[in-house]
Design a protein around this motif. Structure first.
Motif, short mmCIF file in Angstrom:
data_model
loop_
_atom_site.label_atom_id
_atom_site.label_comp_id
_atom_site.label_asym_id
_atom_site.label_seq_id
_atom_site.Cartn_x
_atom_site.Cartn_y
_atom_site.Cartn_z
N ALA A 44 0.84 -1.21 0.00
CA ALA A 44 0.00 0.00 0.00
C ALA A 44 0.87 1.25 0.00
N ALA A 45 0.37 2.28 -0.64
CA ALA A 45 1.07 3.56 -0.65
C ALA A 45 0.89 4.23 0.72
N VAL A 46 1.93 4.85 1.21
CA VAL A 46 1.87 5.57 2.48
C VAL A 46 1.46 7.01 2.19
N PRO A 47 0.37 7.47 2.78
CA PRO A 47 -0.07 8.84 2.51
C PRO A 47 0.88 9.85 3.13
N SER A 48 0.86 11.04 2.57
CA SER A 48 1.66 12.12 3.15
C SER A 48 1.08 12.47 4.53
N ARG A 49 1.85 13.20 5.31
CA ARG A 49 1.36 13.60 6.62
C ARG A 49 0.09 14.45 6.48
N ARG A 50 0.07 15.32 5.49
CA ARG A 50 -1.11 16.18 5.27
C ARG A 50 -2.34 15.32 4.96
N ALA A 51 -2.18 14.32 4.09
CA ALA A 51 -3.30 13.44 3.74
C ALA A 51 -3.75 12.63 4.96
N PHE A 52 -2.79 12.18 5.76
CA PHE A 52 -3.12 11.44 6.98
C PHE A 52 -3.94 12.32 7.94
N GLU A 53 -3.50 13.55 8.15
CA GLU A 53 -4.22 14.45 9.05
C GLU A 53 -5.62 14.75 8.51
N ARG A 54 -5.75 14.87 7.20
CA ARG A 54 -7.06 15.10 6.59
C ARG A 54 -7.97 13.90 6.85
N MET A 55 -7.44 12.68 6.68
CA MET A 55 -8.22 11.46 6.95
C MET A 55 -8.67 11.42 8.41
N ARG A 56 -7.77 11.75 9.32
CA ARG A 56 -8.11 11.75 10.75
C ARG A 56 -9.20 12.76 11.05
N THR A 57 -9.07 13.96 10.50
CA THR A 57 -10.06 15.00 10.74
C THR A 57 -11.42 14.59 10.18
N ASP A 58 -11.42 14.05 8.96
CA ASP A 58 -12.68 13.60 8.36
C ASP A 58 -13.32 12.49 9.19
#
Length: 71
Positions: A44-58
């Motif tokens: 699996a591709a590892v998301p960027s920190r920004r994408a990870f934080e967006r996923m957490r917030t969502d």
């Protein structure tokens, strides 16, 4: 004392405090997530920190039980 130079004891204490604060504020969540993805989902591709934080917030916004959001 234990025979260690005082500077090493101070450095060790500071590292412990840093670890504690990072865990308390969940600053280390991204590092834990990356380790999990690399271990359990190596293709699996590892998301960027920004994408990870967006996923957490969502995820938090979609389920109020995930964490307190004041704003």
């Amino acid at each position: 004392m234990s025979g260690r130079p005082p500077g090493r004891l101070v450095l060790r204490a500071l590292r412990g405090i840093r670890w504690y604060v990072r865990e308390l504020t969940d600053e280390s969540a991204y590092e834990r997530y990356v380790a999990h993805v690399r271990k359990d989902h190596p293709d699996a591709a590892v998301p960027s920190r920004r994408a990870f934080e967006r996923m957490r917030t969502d995820r938090q916004d979609s389920d109020p039980r995930q964490g307190f959001r004041c704003c």
